[in-house]
Design a protein around this motif. Structure first.
Motif, PDB file in Angstrom:
ATOM      1  N   ASN A 175       3.958   1.715  -4.015  1.00  0.00           N
ATOM      2  CA  ASN A 175       5.149   1.739  -4.856  1.00  0.00           C
ATOM      3  C   ASN A 175       6.148   2.800  -4.402  1.00  0.00           C
ATOM      4  OD1 ASN A 175       4.123  -0.277  -6.422  1.00  0.00           O
ATOM      5  ND2 ASN A 175       3.225   1.103  -7.929  1.00  0.00           N
TER       6      ASN A 175
ATOM      7  N   ILE B 131      -6.734 -16.699  -7.879  1.00  0.00           N
ATOM      8  CA  ILE B 131      -5.545 -16.169  -7.227  1.00  0.00           C
ATOM      9  C   ILE B 131      -5.980 -15.037  -6.315  1.00  0.00           C
ATOM     10  CG2 ILE B 131      -3.314 -15.056  -7.557  1.00  0.00           C
ATOM     11  CD1 ILE B 131      -3.241 -16.389 -10.332  1.00  0.00           C
ATOM     12  N   GLU B 132      -5.715 -15.205  -5.032  1.00  0.00           N
ATOM     13  CA  GLU B 132      -6.081 -14.163  -4.076  1.00  0.00           C
ATOM     14  C   GLU B 132      -4.875 -13.280  -3.809  1.00  0.00           C
ATOM     15  OE1 GLU B 132      -7.896 -15.636  -0.548  1.00  0.00           O
ATOM     16  OE2 GLU B 132      -9.148 -17.060  -1.637  1.00  0.00           O
ATOM     17  N   LYS B 133      -5.115 -11.978  -3.907  1.00  0.00           N
ATOM     18  CA  LYS B 133      -4.042 -11.032  -3.629  1.00  0.00           C
ATOM     19  C   LYS B 133      -4.140 -10.578  -2.185  1.00  0.00           C
ATOM     20  CE  LYS B 133      -2.935  -8.724  -7.911  1.00  0.00           C
ATOM     21  NZ  LYS B 133      -2.916  -7.422  -8.568  1.00  0.00           N
ATOM     22  N   LYS B 134      -3.015 -10.496  -1.572  1.00  0.00           N
ATOM     23  CA  LYS B 134      -2.982  -9.941  -0.226  1.00  0.00           C
ATOM     24  C   LYS B 134      -2.805  -8.441  -0.357  1.00  0.00           C
ATOM     25  CE  LYS B 134      -1.518 -14.186   1.811  1.00  0.00           C
ATOM     26  NZ  LYS B 134      -0.689 -14.898   2.717  1.00  0.00           N
TER      27      LYS B 134
ATOM     28  N   SER C  92      -1.767  -4.749  -0.883  1.00  0.00           N
ATOM     29  CA  SER C  92      -0.733  -4.250  -1.784  1.00  0.00           C
ATOM     30  C   SER C  92       0.169  -3.259  -1.064  1.00  0.00           C
ATOM     31  CB  SER C  92      -1.369  -3.581  -3.002  1.00  0.00           C
ATOM     32  OG  SER C  92      -2.120  -2.470  -2.590  1.00  0.00           O
ATOM     33  N   LYS C  93       1.415  -3.297  -1.409  1.00  0.00           N
ATOM     34  CA  LYS C  93       2.400  -2.401  -0.831  1.00  0.00           C
ATOM     35  C   LYS C  93       2.512  -1.185  -1.741  1.00  0.00           C
ATOM     36  CE  LYS C  93       7.240  -2.280   0.496  1.00  0.00           C
ATOM     37  NZ  LYS C  93       8.508  -2.974   0.429  1.00  0.00           N
TER      38      LYS C  93
END
Length: 82
Positions: free
Chosen positions: A62, A54-57, A59-60
C-alpha cells in the motif's frame, strides 16, 4: 387496605401471565429455529450451493518505497532528538 391487596394480587397474576406468554413464545421460537436449521442442513445435502474459489495473485504494498523511506527517516530523526 383490602382493595390494595386485591389490586396487588391482580397485578401479580397479570405479571406471571405476561411473562409466561413471553417465555412460551421465545421457547417455541428457539425450537422452530433449531428445527429449521436441521431441515436446511438436510436440504443442502440434496441441493448444495456452488462455492466460488477466488485466487489472489501477489499483493502490492500500500505504501510506495519513497514513502517508506520518508517514514523511516522521520522516525530516526525523532528518536535521535530524545
Amino acid at each position: 387496605m383490602s382493595q390494595f391487596i386485591l389490586n396487588l394480587k391482580d397485578g401479580l397474576v397479570l405479571l406471571v401471565l405476561g411473562m409466561g406468554f413471553v417465555f412460551a413464545f421465545l421457547y417455541i421460537m428457539v425450537l422452530v429455529m433449531n428445527v429449521m436449521s436441521k431441515f436446511i442442513k438436510w436440504l443442502n445435502k440434496f441441493f448444495p450451493e456452488e462455492v466460488e474459489i477466488i485466487e489472489k495473485k501477489g499483493s502490492k504494498p500500500n505504501v510506495s518505497q519513497d514513502e517508506a523511506i520518508a517514514v523511516a527517516i522521520a522516525v530516526a530523526a525523532s528518536r535521535s532528538r530524545v
